[in-house]
Design an enzyme around this catalytic site. Structure first.
Site, PDB file in Angstrom:
ATOM      1  N   ASN A   1     -12.255  -0.647  -0.446  1.00  0.00           N
ATOM      2  CA  ASN A   1     -11.570  -1.707   0.284  1.00  0.00           C
ATOM      3  C   ASN A   1     -12.312  -0.248   1.575  1.00  0.00           C
ATOM      4  O   ASN A   1     -12.547   0.170   1.632  1.00  0.00           O
ATOM      5  CB  ASN A   1      -9.749  -0.692   0.258  1.00  0.00           C
ATOM      6  CG  ASN A   1      -9.417  -1.152   1.672  1.00  0.00           C
ATOM      7  OD1 ASN A   1      -8.990  -2.129   2.094  1.00  0.00           O
ATOM      8  ND2 ASN A   1      -9.759  -0.197   2.677  1.00  0.00           N
ATOM      9  N   GLU A   2     -12.175  -1.904   2.518  1.00  0.00           N
ATOM     10  CA  GLU A   2     -12.917  -1.838   3.772  1.00  0.00           C
ATOM     11  C   GLU A   2     -13.927  -0.493   3.817  1.00  0.00           C
ATOM     12  O   GLU A   2     -13.949   0.022   4.956  1.00  0.00           O
ATOM     13  CB  GLU A   2     -12.183  -1.507   4.945  1.00  0.00           C
ATOM     14  CG  GLU A   2     -10.817  -2.393   4.804  1.00  0.00           C
ATOM     15  CD  GLU A   2      -9.734  -2.049   6.512  1.00  0.00           C
ATOM     16  OE1 GLU A   2      -9.617  -1.737   6.720  1.00  0.00           O
ATOM     17  OE2 GLU A   2      -9.253  -3.817   6.411  1.00  0.00           O
TER      18      GLU A   2
ATOM     19  N   GLU B   1       0.836  -1.518   0.300  1.00  0.00           N
ATOM     20  CA  GLU B   1       0.084  -0.077  -0.194  1.00  0.00           C
ATOM     21  C   GLU B   1       0.535   1.118   0.100  1.00  0.00           C
ATOM     22  O   GLU B   1       1.803   0.753   0.794  1.00  0.00           O
ATOM     23  CB  GLU B   1      -0.721   0.329   1.471  1.00  0.00           C
ATOM     24  CG  GLU B   1      -1.928   1.338   0.962  1.00  0.00           C
ATOM     25  CD  GLU B   1      -3.060   0.907   2.418  1.00  0.00           C
ATOM     26  OE1 GLU B   1      -3.045   0.152   3.252  1.00  0.00           O
ATOM     27  OE2 GLU B   1      -3.359   1.968   3.027  1.00  0.00           O
TER      28      GLU B   1
ATOM     29  N   GLU C   1      -6.523  -9.536   3.587  1.00  0.00           N
ATOM     30  CA  GLU C   1      -5.315  -8.721   4.503  1.00  0.00           C
ATOM     31  C   GLU C   1      -5.555  -9.388   5.807  1.00  0.00           C
ATOM     32  O   GLU C   1      -6.717 -10.547   6.521  1.00  0.00           O
ATOM     33  CB  GLU C   1      -6.363  -7.230   5.130  1.00  0.00           C
ATOM     34  CG  GLU C   1      -5.529  -6.026   3.988  1.00  0.00           C
ATOM     35  CD  GLU C   1      -5.966  -4.263   4.425  1.00  0.00           C
ATOM     36  OE1 GLU C   1      -6.274  -4.697   5.994  1.00  0.00           O
ATOM     37  OE2 GLU C   1      -6.530  -3.877   3.679  1.00  0.00           O
TER      38      GLU C   1
HETATM   39  O1  AHR Z   1      -3.174  -2.744   6.280  1.00  0.00           O
HETATM   40  C1  AHR Z   1      -2.777  -1.485   6.855  1.00  0.00           C
HETATM   41  C2  AHR Z   1      -4.763  -0.744   6.993  1.00  0.00           C
HETATM   42  O2  AHR Z   1      -5.347  -1.737   7.578  1.00  0.00           O
HETATM   43  C3  AHR Z   1      -5.147  -0.904   5.288  1.00  0.00           C
HETATM   44  O3  AHR Z   1      -4.814   0.161   4.896  1.00  0.00           O
HETATM   45  C4  AHR Z   1      -6.881  -1.203   5.318  1.00  0.00           C
HETATM   46  O4  AHR Z   1      -7.198  -2.069   4.467  1.00  0.00           O
HETATM   47  C5  AHR Z   1      -6.356  -1.834   6.854  1.00  0.00           C
HETATM   48  O5  AHR Z   1      -7.512  -1.484   8.352  1.00  0.00           O
END
Ligand code: AHR
Length: 490
Positions: free
Chosen positions: A171-172, A26, A291
């Site tokens: 994402n999330e 990231e 993740e």
């Molecule tokens: O991996 C670190 C962070 O954790 C990521 O950016 C996020 O998707 C998660 O909360």
């Protein structure tokens, strides 16, 4: 204590998809700048990629890398990271409160991924942006048409499409920390529309919809149901995320988190099947655990760190030997759920909650968690087996019965070998393991052990590293709190 593990290669869970050994880069902290890319480093190649990091990532044999986020992706304009580097804008990055120089973008990352032999799992921004930017991005990356974005890629020096096959729809999006967080209905709608246009541009791709960012989210379950009500027919995978920690300094409980992860996977698969039945669908949705890791010491660091720095030291978790034991167990959980989990990403790969660490303008080293990950990726290939294990248990603080021995067994038909991964979770007793497996003999035993659970590796001092144990006939001894890999051949 004694344990018996009975293995039969005909009792199969499912084929292990190599993509479960994926990882994640990231734009966060020093993952990209100072991590994979540092043109000023003595060891940089002609593209500015660090050769020491390239070599370590190759050692791990990482099949796929998720990019560019993470929370970062929800505020990202992918066009900022293409073409002439001197013209790329510097931006305030709101997920981690840093400055993003955009020196690295999709043009560079696809080149880096080629150099390490990994596929790219590309994420689109469904936070500040939506289907329009997503369809332009996939045209840029995957299309060979004579059209604007495909031609822009050619103009930037890439005649051939990058050909990314796996895409994340945001994402999330369930988390209120996410830039432009959404309700499940809002996300379900936008993800469906983004899925449609992405697959219209490239019908060969597969898509991942966002599940919950943690099994303890108050919306867990309902989020999945609502999102899948919208997206079920348009996507191929649902994502799961989870990080574990040991703030309470309770190692037996910490090592029991592998069971928690198992429960999370099985419950999520059941929810997917509930929607499958509701929709009378023939499709079984697979899971992308994109993740996972140990992460607790450096949580929320961005809130107190100095803001608007370029590549600050963020989330640089120093992994201990104890962490390596749980990471080893979590890999076994993924293997043991290979019928449903087809993709998984150790989050992350370099500097940020990572197996590989670097010094700015200096060298690199392997953290303790590097090794269980490396051995799983190199040897955990084939069919995961359903085994039975007789061993004593202990109680976790939730009152669960936790067997002292945690294992996965994999039949590799190509080499006609059976690979057993095993963690002895007892803190003070070795396990004498009797393996019932007809026709095969133990030929290799690799052990990861430290007498100190809180020991860790440092630059120039990688004291936690695996050792080859002498193999003898008869029982196998697994040291107290140790990770092991056993290979049986005919
Ligand atoms: O991996 C670190 C962070 O954790 C990521 O950016 C996020 O998707 C998660 O909360």
């Amino acid at each position: 204590m004694k344990a018996t593990l009975t293995i039969d290669k005909d009792h199969q869970i499912g084929n292990i998809d190599r993509r479960i050994y994926g990882s994640f880069i990231e734009h966060l902290g020093r993952a990209v700048y100072g991590g994979i890319y540092e043109p000023t480093n003595n060891n940089a190649d002609e593209c500015g990629f660090r050769r020491d990091v390239l070599d370590m990532v190759r050692e791990l044999n990482v099949p796929i890398v998720r990019y560019p986020g993470g929370n970062f992706v929800s505020g990202y304009n992918w066009e900022d990271g293409i073409g002439d580097k001197s013209k790329r804008p510097r931006k305030m990055e709101l997920a981690w409160l840093s400055v993003e120089t955009n020196e690295v973008g999709v043009d560079e990352f696809q080149e880096w991924a080629k150099r390490v032999g990994s596929e790219v799992m590309m994420a689109v921004n469904l936070g500040t942006r939506g289907p329009d930017e997503a369809r332009n991005l996939i045209e840029y990356c995957n299309s060979d048409t004579d059209t604007y974005y495909a031609n822009l890629r050619r103009k930037n020096g890439f005649e051939k499409p990058f050909g990314f096959k796996l895409w994340c729809l945001g994402n999330e999006m369930d988390g209120d920390w996410q830039i432009c967080h959404k309700t499940a209905d809002e996300y379900g709608r936008v993800a469906t529309e983004a899925a449609k246009v992405l697959k219209w541009v490239d019908p060969s791709i597969e898509l991942v919809a966002c599940g919950s960012s943690d099994p303890n989210m108050p919306t867990y379950g309902e989020w999945e149901r609502t999102v899948l009500d919208h997206t079920y027919d348009y996507v191929d995978y649902l994502s799961l995320h989870c990080y574990y920690g040991n703030k309470a300094k309770n190692t037996p409980d910490f090592l029991a988190r592998a069971e928690d992860m198992d429960k999370f996977i099985k419950n999520t698969a059941k929810i997917c099947d509930e929607i499958k039945a509701k929709k009378n669908s023939d499709k079984t949705l697979m899971l992308s655990f994109d993740e996972w890791n140990v992460w607790y010491r450096t949580k929320d660091e961005e809130k107190t760190a100095q803001r608007w720095q370029i590549a600050p030291h963020l989330l640089e978790e120093k992994y201990t030997f104890e962490d390596a034991l749980l990471v080893g167990c979590m890999l076994m959980t993924l293997q043991n759920n290979s019928d449903r989990v087809k993709v998984a990403c150790l989050a992350q790969l370099v500097n940020v909650i990572a197996p590989i660490m670097t010094e700015n303008d200096g060298g690199a080293w392997r953290q303790s968690i590097f090794y269980p990950y490396m051995y799983a990726s190199l040897y955990g290939n084939g069919v995961a087996l359903n085994t039975s294990c007789e061993v004593n248990s202990y109680k976790s603080s939730e009152g669960w019965d936790i067997p002292y021995l945690y294992t996965s067994s994999i039949y590799n038909s190509e080499n006609d070998e059976i690979v057993v991964f095993a963690v002895n979770r007892s803190l003070d007793e070795k396990i004498e393991l009797d393996i019932k497996l007809e026709g095969y003999e133990l030929c290799s035993h690799i052990e990861l052990y430290s007498s100190e659970l809180d020991a860790s590796n440092e630059m120039g001092n990688e004291r936690i590293k695996p050792e080859e144990r002498k193999v003898s006939r008869g029982e196998i001894a697994l040291k107290e709190h140790s990770w092991n890999m056993l290979i049986f051949k005919r």
